[in-house]
Design an enzyme around this catalytic site. Structure first.
Site, mmCIF file in Angstrom:
data_model
loop_
_atom_site.group_PDB
_atom_site.id
_atom_site.type_symbol
_atom_site.label_atom_id
_atom_site.label_comp_id
_atom_site.label_asym_id
_atom_site.label_seq_id
_atom_site.Cartn_x
_atom_site.Cartn_y
_atom_site.Cartn_z
ATOM 1 N N HIS A 147 0.736 -1.279 -0.040
ATOM 2 C CA HIS A 147 -0.056 0.022 -0.091
ATOM 3 C C HIS A 147 0.995 1.239 -0.140
ATOM 4 O O HIS A 147 0.344 2.413 -0.402
ATOM 5 C CB HIS A 147 -0.879 0.260 1.334
ATOM 6 C CG HIS A 147 -2.065 -1.201 1.116
ATOM 7 N ND1 HIS A 147 -2.982 -1.112 0.137
ATOM 8 C CD2 HIS A 147 -2.383 -1.708 2.216
ATOM 9 C CE1 HIS A 147 -3.814 -2.131 0.448
ATOM 10 N NE2 HIS A 147 -3.337 -2.549 1.494
ATOM 11 N N ASP A 193 -2.726 -10.672 -1.999
ATOM 12 C CA ASP A 193 -3.452 -10.019 -1.006
ATOM 13 C C ASP A 193 -4.694 -9.523 -1.088
ATOM 14 O O ASP A 193 -5.120 -9.224 -2.357
ATOM 15 C CB ASP A 193 -2.494 -8.745 -0.366
ATOM 16 C CG ASP A 193 -2.783 -8.281 0.986
ATOM 17 O OD1 ASP A 193 -2.121 -8.493 1.809
ATOM 18 O OD2 ASP A 193 -4.036 -7.625 0.780
ATOM 19 N N HIS A 215 -6.405 -7.113 -0.516
ATOM 20 C CA HIS A 215 -6.274 -5.723 -0.928
ATOM 21 C C HIS A 215 -5.572 -5.430 -1.965
ATOM 22 O O HIS A 215 -4.700 -5.996 -2.122
ATOM 23 C CB HIS A 215 -6.104 -4.895 0.541
ATOM 24 C CG HIS A 215 -6.855 -5.289 1.935
ATOM 25 N ND1 HIS A 215 -6.273 -5.934 2.709
ATOM 26 C CD2 HIS A 215 -7.998 -4.719 2.321
ATOM 27 C CE1 HIS A 215 -7.100 -6.085 3.742
ATOM 28 N NE2 HIS A 215 -8.198 -5.558 3.406
ATOM 29 N N ASP A 242 -4.583 -12.738 3.692
ATOM 30 C CA ASP A 242 -5.737 -12.052 4.351
ATOM 31 C C ASP A 242 -6.747 -12.539 3.627
ATOM 32 O O ASP A 242 -8.063 -12.053 3.819
ATOM 33 C CB ASP A 242 -5.721 -10.524 4.758
ATOM 34 C CG ASP A 242 -5.022 -9.936 3.587
ATOM 35 O OD1 ASP A 242 -4.854 -10.330 2.502
ATOM 36 O OD2 ASP A 242 -4.789 -8.459 3.949
#
Length: 672
Positions: A146, A186, A188, A279
């Site tokens: 991120h 991931d 996200h 995740d």
């Protein structure tokens, strides 16, 4: 320093493994609960040791990255900040600096951990590119995907994988690494990595993630399938955005087989870097997806068929310790044995998965018009006998939630814990022009911190440990997601109980905090025939605003209070205030319940129009789930209001009793 066991010397594959406990020095400054914590890598390392994995690998020590390599993707100001933020001169400012970013904490160990994480990934990609190792896994934190050029966000300080990719392309041309495939699995979207290689055709960036039309973290359009790169990089940025949660092995493998694998075969990478977040694994409290260790092992094996098996995985997210440990172990077995772990998946992809695959293939077809060997082109329709095999809709996660209201939209599960609700306290020297906004935020917070209110809770917040999640962060047993907490983490100054003439009822099909079942609402209209128990907490108006945000909104884009002093002074006459900025949430109606020792009593609930929706059947009335009801009962019992038997009867009555029709007077005066 390289360490290798006698057993590993006899294996045909040389697999690198890097873990360094110094990265555990990065933790919340006050030891508060946080999903991205040192136990993540400790649990992984313990699982690998127990399985005898380190003895089969080439173990390497971490070393800090050099600034010159980090500067290839990050700004000088950002590097200076991360390098120096752990020094003593920042002790008094560290929390305020962290609050200027989205979902970031900082402590005296953060700088060292960030440099070690980045340096570790650089070390492994260098060794694999040279041929000294066949493949490798970097068990590192903090994560990186991120982090953008000039800012930390989403638990990430430096973009570890992006820095390592730039290192190979720009610092080690003699190694012959000219094309890199970065796979981000991931849950996200890897927004930072995407932006760093947006125009670079040397990097094929692929991200599969929950997106839900821009409402899942990082809550923007960057991860939509239309974001394909620009200029010479057009077509080299691939996003596969899930429309819903619960995606599992079948969904991910369908994307591998019908998008990633054929494009990767044509791209022919020289090395593959995996932003290996776990995740999306079964049981993760933030991801809400269902990928198994077997699924991860198959995805990795399919990648190892490219680039002569030169694959380096770097840990990103993953917050269920058991899930993340088992998933990493499964991947290590693939790296060592060059085959997936034993297992199978009999499920089919969701219909939405096939829909997403179709639109992604269509969008990319102009950039990959012909594929290697006998692969069908991306413009070709997938056979009906394939796409007709799909999982039932009932397997999807519910879209309704007590914290967030999006009627008739795909499953929206915002995460307060991934979206920082804290605003800057003081003016910071920043380059993006937000300093003035930060000062305004600091001003209102300072003013509202001087004003006390009673927050009257009628649902799970009646149990004090649950309410403290909104103040101090964290989660209690039964909650599916954690809370980020308030800026002011001081506990309530007082707690007391009162009854009020309002109707308690339960509605909605499901919530992302508690799962299936209704959640508590208070009818805004008073009724002398009703009696509801409310637990009152004396907190500041600043804290009340932060609780409002966590209860209602998936974003942190506010630089002024939802309920200011002027509104507070007028609420006694208005009886309630609908907060327009929070209208997508189910608890945006602030209701005035009188005063206690001259301090206003406020609660938050739904609007009367929503109450009408519950009466008409447009919105579902539903009894609470057992775990949720138990928290309410515990609050009533621990608060000394009712016995356990009486509390159970109280909840049962509220769950089954019909809602009364409000009077015209209250329909006019309360939030519509």
């Amino acid at each position: 320093m390289e360490m290798q066991s006698a057993e590993s010397k006899t294996t045909t594959r040389r697999v690198g493994l890097l873990y360094d406990e110094r990265m555990c020095k990065h933790h919340t400054p006050d030891g508060d609960h946080h999903p991205e914590n040192p136990n993540r890598i400790k649990a992984i390392w313990y699982k690998l040791q127990k399985a005898g994995i380190p003895q089969r690998c080439v173990l390497l020590n971490a070393k800090e990255a050099e600034d010159k390599y980090i500067l290839s993707v990050h700004s000088k100001n950002h590097v200076n900040l991360i390098r120096n933020v752990s020094s003593k001169q920042f002790d008094s400012r560290r929390n305020r600096i962290a609050s200027n970013f989205n979902s970031i904490y900082l402590n005296e160990g953060s700088s060292e951990a960030a440099y070690l994480a980045t340096g570790s990934v650089i070390e492994l990609v260098d060794r694999v590119a040279k041929g000294e190792l066949n493949s490798a896994f970097a068990v590192v934190r903090p994560p990186g995907h991120h982090a953008e050029q000039d800012k930390a966000m989403g638990f990430c300080l430096y973009n570890n994988v992006a820095i390592a990719a730039s290192f190979l392309l720009n610092e080690r041309p003699e190694l012959g690494i000219n094309k890199i495939l970065i796979v981000d699995w991931d849950v996200h979207h890897g927004n930072g990595t995407q932006k760093m290689f947006w125009k670079d055709p040397r990097v094929l960036f692929f991200s599969v993630h929950r997106h839900e039309f821009g409402s899942f973290y990082p809550a923007n359009d960057d991860g939509f399938y239309t974001m394909i790169g620009e200029g010479p990089g057009a077509g080299y940025n691939i996003n596969v955005p899930w429309e819903n949660g619960k995606c599992g092995d079948a969904d991910y493998l369908a994307v591998w087989d019908h998008i990633l694998v054929p494009v990767a075969k044509e791209f022919a990478p020289d090395i593959i870097l995996v932003s290996a977040g776990f995740d999306a694994a079964v049981g993760d409290p933030l991801g809400g997806c269902c990928v198994t260790p077997y699924g991860y092992s198959v995805m990795l094996k399919k990648l190892m068929d490219f680039a002569q098996g030169k694959v380096v995985l770097a840990l990103e997210g993953g917050y269920n310790l058991e899930s993340i440990s088992n998933s990493v172990l499964a991947c290590m077995e693939v790296l060592l044995e060059y085959k997936p772990i034993s297992g199978s998946s009999e499920a089919y992809p969701f219909e939405s998965t096939w829909r997403v695959i179709r639109v992604v293939r269509h969008k990319l077809s102009a950039f990959w018009p012909t594929l290697a060997d006998d692969w069908p082109t991306l413009a070709d329709e997938l056979p009906t006998e394939l796409t007709s095999k799909k999982a039932p809709l009932a397997d999807m996660i519910s879209s309704s939630d007590s914290e967030d209201k999006y009627e008739k939209t795909p499953a929206v599960v915002p995460e307060a814990v991934l979206e920082d609700v804290i605003e800057p306290l003081l003016k910071l020297k920043v380059e993006d022009g937000h300093a003035e906004v930060a000062t305004k935020s600091a001003t209102w917070r300072s003013e509202l911190a001087k004003v006390d209110v009673w927050y009257a809770s009628f649902g799970s917040n009646m149990w004090k440990p649950r309410f403290l999640c909104y103040i101090q962060g964290g989660q209690v047993e039964g909650m599916k997601k954690a809370c980020s907490g308030s800026m002011d983490r001081n506990p309530p100054k007082e707690t007391l109980w009162k009854t009020f003439p309002h109707r308690l009822f339960f509605g909605l099909d499901s919530t992302c905090t508690w799962g299936p079942g209704g959640v508590a609402f208070l009818n805004p209209e008073s009724d002398n025939q009703e009696k509801t128990y409310l637990c009152l907490y004396r907190i500041t108006l600043e804290q009340y605003n932060d609780v409002l945000l966590q209860e209602n909104s998936p974003t942190n884009e506010k630089y002024s209070p939802f309920l200011d002093i002027t509104a507070l002074n007028s609420i006694a006459d208005k009886k309630s205030i609908c907060l327009e900025a929070l209208k997508k949430g189910w608890y945006h109606n602030v209701v005035y319940l009188g005063k206690e020792r001259d301090i206003p009593i406020l609660t938050m609930t739904c609007s009367l129009s929503d109450v009408e929706g519950f009466k008409s059947g447009k919105l579902p009335l539903r009894a609470p789930a057992v775990e949720y009801a138990n928290v309410l009962i515990r609050g009533l019992v621990d608060g000394g209001q009712l016995s356990e038997k009486e509390a159970m009867a109280y909840i049962q009555e509220a769950s089954t009793k019909r809602l009364r029709v409000p009077s015209l007077y209250h329909c006019f005066n309360f939030c519509k």
